[in-house]
Design a protein around this motif. Structure first.
Motif, PDB file in Angstrom:
ATOM      1  N   ARG A 268       1.599 -13.037   0.491  1.00  0.00           N
ATOM      2  CA  ARG A 268       1.360 -12.465  -0.832  1.00  0.00           C
ATOM      3  C   ARG A 268       1.827 -13.386  -1.946  1.00  0.00           C
ATOM      4  N   SER A 269       2.331 -14.568  -1.569  1.00  0.00           N
ATOM      5  CA  SER A 269       2.824 -15.536  -2.544  1.00  0.00           C
ATOM      6  C   SER A 269       1.769 -16.607  -2.801  1.00  0.00           C
ATOM      7  N   ALA A 270       1.355 -16.751  -4.040  1.00  0.00           N
ATOM      8  CA  ALA A 270       0.352 -17.768  -4.391  1.00  0.00           C
ATOM      9  C   ALA A 270       0.882 -19.164  -4.116  1.00  0.00           C
ATOM     10  N   THR A 271       2.172 -19.372  -4.359  1.00  0.00           N
ATOM     11  CA  THR A 271       2.775 -20.691  -4.126  1.00  0.00           C
ATOM     12  C   THR A 271       2.733 -21.044  -2.647  1.00  0.00           C
ATOM     13  N   TRP A 272       3.110 -20.107  -1.785  1.00  0.00           N
ATOM     14  CA  TRP A 272       3.098 -20.372  -0.343  1.00  0.00           C
ATOM     15  C   TRP A 272       1.681 -20.588   0.161  1.00  0.00           C
ATOM     16  N   ARG A 273       0.746 -19.772  -0.275  1.00  0.00           N
ATOM     17  CA  ARG A 273      -0.627 -19.853   0.205  1.00  0.00           C
ATOM     18  C   ARG A 273      -1.268 -21.196  -0.165  1.00  0.00           C
ATOM     19  N   ALA A 274      -0.889 -21.731  -1.309  1.00  0.00           N
ATOM     20  CA  ALA A 274      -1.424 -23.032  -1.718  1.00  0.00           C
ATOM     21  C   ALA A 274      -0.638 -24.182  -1.112  1.00  0.00           C
ATOM     22  N   GLY A 275       0.671 -23.966  -0.872  1.00  0.00           N
ATOM     23  CA  GLY A 275       1.522 -25.076  -0.468  1.00  0.00           C
ATOM     24  C   GLY A 275       1.856 -25.156   1.007  1.00  0.00           C
ATOM     25  N   PHE A 276       1.403 -24.189   1.807  1.00  0.00           N
ATOM     26  CA  PHE A 276       1.723 -24.211   3.233  1.00  0.00           C
ATOM     27  C   PHE A 276       1.299 -25.516   3.890  1.00  0.00           C
ATOM     28  N   PHE A 277       0.114 -26.006   3.546  1.00  0.00           N
ATOM     29  CA  PHE A 277      -0.400 -27.220   4.183  1.00  0.00           C
ATOM     30  C   PHE A 277       0.446 -28.440   3.805  1.00  0.00           C
ATOM     31  N   ILE A 278       1.006 -28.437   2.601  1.00  0.00           N
ATOM     32  CA  ILE A 278       1.900 -29.528   2.211  1.00  0.00           C
ATOM     33  C   ILE A 278       3.125 -29.529   3.115  1.00  0.00           C
ATOM     34  N   LEU A 279       3.701 -28.357   3.324  1.00  0.00           N
ATOM     35  CA  LEU A 279       4.907 -28.220   4.123  1.00  0.00           C
ATOM     36  C   LEU A 279       4.661 -28.670   5.565  1.00  0.00           C
ATOM     37  N   ALA A 280       3.625 -28.112   6.185  1.00  0.00           N
ATOM     38  CA  ALA A 280       3.365 -28.405   7.597  1.00  0.00           C
ATOM     39  C   ALA A 280       2.882 -29.836   7.801  1.00  0.00           C
ATOM     40  N   SER A 281       1.919 -30.270   6.995  1.00  0.00           N
ATOM     41  CA  SER A 281       1.322 -31.593   7.189  1.00  0.00           C
ATOM     42  C   SER A 281       2.306 -32.708   6.882  1.00  0.00           C
ATOM     43  N   THR A 282       3.094 -32.557   5.817  1.00  0.00           N
ATOM     44  CA  THR A 282       4.120 -33.555   5.512  1.00  0.00           C
ATOM     45  C   THR A 282       5.149 -33.617   6.637  1.00  0.00           C
ATOM     46  N   GLY A 283       5.527 -32.452   7.156  1.00  0.00           N
ATOM     47  CA  GLY A 283       6.487 -32.419   8.246  1.00  0.00           C
ATOM     48  C   GLY A 283       5.985 -33.160   9.469  1.00  0.00           C
ATOM     49  N   PHE A 284       4.745 -32.909   9.862  1.00  0.00           N
ATOM     50  CA  PHE A 284       4.189 -33.606  11.018  1.00  0.00           C
ATOM     51  C   PHE A 284       4.088 -35.110  10.762  1.00  0.00           C
ATOM     52  N   ALA A 285       3.627 -35.482   9.570  1.00  0.00           N
ATOM     53  CA  ALA A 285       3.457 -36.904   9.257  1.00  0.00           C
ATOM     54  C   ALA A 285       4.783 -37.651   9.324  1.00  0.00           C
ATOM     55  N   LEU A 286       5.857 -37.023   8.872  1.00  0.00           N
ATOM     56  CA  LEU A 286       7.160 -37.685   8.879  1.00  0.00           C
ATOM     57  C   LEU A 286       7.684 -37.936  10.295  1.00  0.00           C
ATOM     58  N   CYS A 287       7.133 -37.246  11.276  1.00  0.00           N
ATOM     59  CA  CYS A 287       7.564 -37.446  12.668  1.00  0.00           C
ATOM     60  C   CYS A 287       6.968 -38.699  13.299  1.00  0.00           C
ATOM     61  N   PHE A 288       5.908 -39.230  12.738  1.00  0.00           N
ATOM     62  CA  PHE A 288       5.174 -40.302  13.410  1.00  0.00           C
ATOM     63  C   PHE A 288       5.962 -41.594  13.619  1.00  0.00           C
TER      64      PHE A 288
END
Length: 389
Positions: A268-288
Motif C-alpha cells: 500500500r506504499s507508493a514508495t515501496w511499490r516504485a522502489g522495490f526493484f531498486i532494493l532487490a536489483s541493487t542488492g543482487f548486483a552488489l554480490c557479483f
C-alpha cells in the motif's frame, strides 16, 4: 563428400568445440546464481499450483528469483556489449548482437507456444494470439491473458535487448563508449522508476499484474546488471578490494527486500511499490564481485549446479504448464498428490533436457560470430573467456 555431408560433419565439430568452450569458460558463481534463481521460481510456482499460494515466503522467493535472472542477464550482456564497443560499434555489430540474442531465446519460446496451442490449452485466450506472437502481450499494459504467463519476463528481456542496445550503439557513435554506456544505464534506471511512480495507484492497481509484469515499467532490473559489468570492468581493483563489503551490503539489501515483501502494508506504499526493484536489483548486483571469485567446489556439486544452470531457460519456459497438467491429473483422481509432484519435477527436468540438447545447443553453435574467430565472449578477472548464454 556432398556439401550437406560436409555441413553435418562441421556442425558436429562446432557443437563439440562450443561445448568444450562453455565448460572451460563458465564461472561457477554465476552458474550458482542461475541455479538459485530457477530454484526460487520452481518452489514458488509449485506451492502456487499445488497448495494455492498459501506460503507468502515461497511467493517472494519466486519474485526474487526472477529479479536475479534479470540482473544476471544484464551482467552477462553488459560484458558482451563492452567488448563490442571496444572493437568499434556499428549497425552490423548491433544486428549481429540482436540476432545472437534472438537465436538464444526466441525459438524455444515459439516452440512451446506451438505445443500449448496444439494441446488445446488456449481456452479463453483465443482473441489474444497476435499479442503473444508479436511479443506485445505486456509491453505497456498488464498481460492480455494469464495463459502462457511465464512469458512476461521473457518480454522484458527481449525488449531490453532491442531498446538498450539500439540506444547504446546510437550514443556510442557520437561519444566515448564509457560515457555512452553510463548515459544508457542511467536512462534505463531512472525512466522506469519515474514511470512506475507516475502510473501506479497503490489503492487500486494490482502491483504484480499492473506494475511488476509490465515491460516498460520493469526495464531497470536488467540495467543494474549492465551497470555492474561496467563497474567491474572499469574499476576492477576497487571491486576486488571491496568484494566482501559489497557482498555484505548486497545480501542486506536482498534480505530487506524479502522481509518488506512479506509485510502486506508494503503493497500500500507508493514508495515501496516504485522502489522495490531498486532494493532487490541493487542488492543482487552488489554480490557479483564476490560471486565471480567463488572457487569451483567438488565435482558432484559443480556438475549439478552446471546442469541446472544450463537447463534453466528450458525449465523456466515449460515448468508452469507441466505443473498445471500434473495438478489436473491429481484433481481428477488419476494420480496421487505425491505422484503429481513427482511428475511435475521429472517432467520439467526431462523437457528441459530435451530442449537443451535438441533446440538450444544446435542453435547456439549456428549463431553468427560476434567477433573474429577466437575472440568471442568476454574475460573474467583472471583472464578466462566467459561464454554468455
Amino acid at each position: 563428400m556432398t556439401p550437406s555431408q560436409q555441413g553435418g560433419v562441421c556442425g558436429v565439430a562446432e557443437a563439440q568445440e562450443e561445448q568444450k568452450e562453455q565448460a572451460a569458460g563458465r564461472i561457477f558463481g554465476l552458474d550458482l546464481l542461475r541455479a538459485l534463481a530457477i530454484g526460487g521460481v520452481l518452489v514458488s510456482h509449485l506451492q502456487l499450483v499445488f497448495w494455492g499460494g498459501r506460503s507468502a515466503l515461497a511467493g517472494v522467493l519466486g519474485t526474487l528469483g526472477v529479479e536475479l535472472f534479470f540482473v544476471l542477464s544484464g551482467f552477462l550482456i553488459g560484458g558482451l556489449l563492452l567488448d563490442i564497443l571496444e572493437q568499434g560499434a556499428g549497425p552490423r555489430a548491433l544486428w549481429t548482437f540482436l540476432v545472437r540474442r534472438w537465436m538464444r531465446t526466441i525459438p524455444l519460446y515459439y516452440l512451446w507456444l506451438g505445443v500449448l496451442l496444439l494441446c488445446g490449452t488456449w481456452a479463453g485466450a483465443t482473441r489474444w494470439p497476435w499479442f503473444f506472437m508479436s511479443f506485445t502481450q505486456n509491453l505497456a499494459w498488464p498481460m492480455t491473458s494469464v495463459w502462457y504467463d511465464v512469458s512476461w519476463s521473457l518480454m522484458v528481456e527481449e525488449w531490453f535487448y532491442l531498446l538498450f542496445a539500439s540506444l547504446l550503439f546510437a550514443l556510442a557513435g557520437v561519444m566515448r563508449a564509457s560515457r555512452a554506456l553510463g548515459i544508457a544505464c542511467a536512462l534505463f534506471i531512472v525512466l522506469p522508476l519515474l514511470a512506475r511512480w507516475l502510473a501506479d495507484d497503490p489503492l487500486v492497481a494490482d502491483w504484480d499484474a499492473q506494475i511488476r509484469k509490465v515491460v516498460l515499467l520493469h526495464l531497470d532490473a536488467i540495467a543494474y546488471g549492465v551497470a555492474m559489468a561496467w563497474l567491474m570492468r572499469s574499476r576492477r581493483r576497487a571491486c576486488d578490494a571491496l568484494a566482501l563489503p559489497m557482498l555484505a551490503l548486497g545480501l542486506a539489501l536482498v534480505a530487506a527486500s524479502l522481509l518488506s515483501s512479506l509485510d502486506p502494508a508494503s503493497y500500500r506504499s507508493a514508495t515501496w511499490r516504485a522502489g522495490f526493484f531498486i532494493l532487490a536489483s541493487t542488492g543482487f548486483a552488489l554480490c557479483f564481485p564476490a560471486v565471480v571469485r567463488l572457487r569451483q567446489p567438488g565435482w558432484c556439486l559443480d556438475a549439478a549446479v552446471r546442469w541446472t544452470s544450463q537447463r534453466s531457460y528450458g525449465m523456466y519456459i515449460v515448468h508452469l504448464s507441466v505443473m498445471e497438467f500434473a495438478r489436473r491429473l491429481v484433481l481428477d483422481g488419476t494420480l496421487q498428490p505425491r505422484e503429481g509432484l513427482l511428475l511435475a519435477g521429472l517432467g520439467t527436468a526431462a523437457l528441459a533436457e530435451l530442449s537443451y540438447r535438441l533446440v538450444e545447443v544446435p542453435l547456439l553453435v549456428r549463431r553468427p560470430p560476434q567477433h573474429a574467430r577466437g575472440e568471442g565472449g568476454h574475460r573474467n578477472r583472471r583472464g578466462m573467456r566467459v561464454i554468455a548464454s
